[in-house]
Design an enzyme around this catalytic site. Sequence first.
Site, PDB file in Angstrom:
ATOM      1  NE  ARG A 124     -13.141   4.699  -2.867  1.00 33.75           N
ATOM      2  CZ  ARG A 124     -12.737   4.155  -3.441  1.00 33.75           C
ATOM      3  NH1 ARG A 124     -13.517   3.938  -4.776  1.00 33.75           N
ATOM      4  NH2 ARG A 124     -11.299   4.118  -4.129  1.00 33.75           N
ATOM      5  CE  LYS A 125      -9.147   2.364   2.306  1.00 33.95           C
ATOM      6  NZ  LYS A 125      -8.187   2.742   2.243  1.00 33.95           N
TER       7      LYS A 125
END
Length: 285
Positions: A124-125
């Site tokens: 998700r980064k």
Amino acid sequence: ASSPPPSPGGGGGGVFGGGGEPHHAMLLGKAAGVLAGVPFADQVFREAGCTATWLVPEGHFITADEAAAKAPVARVEGPTRALLVAERTALNILSRCSGVATAAHTAMELARQHGWQGRVAGTRKTTPGFGLVEKYGLLVGGADTHRMDLSHMVMLKDNHIWSSGSIASSVAKARSVAGFSTKIEVECTSEADAREAAGAGADVLMLDNYTPAALKEVAGRLKEEWPHVTIEASGGITSATMPDFFSPHVDIMSQGALTNGYATLDFSLKVPKPAAFERERAVKS
């Protein structure tokens, strides 16, 4: 069509580039790696009133020799001022998307060299507002995007579990909303967590921050009991440390570093240098 007005996105340099006379520039690849981000760069050029003709396909690996020679990857045509307006935005996108694709390609090549048949994935980064481009770079590089956005899979991490009271309760609540068509992943920091999640019906077990030895042992036992469950290894894994974690019982290995703090590739856009400049240099030398 009239040439575009000066734009902050173009660095303001467009005001010095003349008017709407047709011109062209060569897009040069100056670093070794995977070319990615072509559709996004194309859109920038179109918005500025230019067209790009790509000389190599997306996914092409720019070799060290090609980079040293600054080999062109595309020819861009359009009004002089439009070329200057589009230049920096298009280069920034290509540079970053190609950086992600190169990191993904490197990780997948490493996996195959070691005979590991699982998938390397992002996380998700991603950069706010730029995540789609970074996820696209993962695909071009041969890696997996993980979730494209929050709707693509339910991921239950410590905050969700602590708020709900238990892993089993969290999975049950998620399933009641997500139904049968959406997968549920649970972050597990112990074998007990993983067993509770698998028993509750989780589809994916994220074994987080394990040592390589512990990961292999726990993943092996879980796969023996729940062979249908997908096992993901995560937590501080990089391409440098990946080989230590490879196991036939691990299906996915996710790396935040692929889209967070990645190196970029160097590109430049150059219009032809007028002959007068070459003559002046010759006189001065």
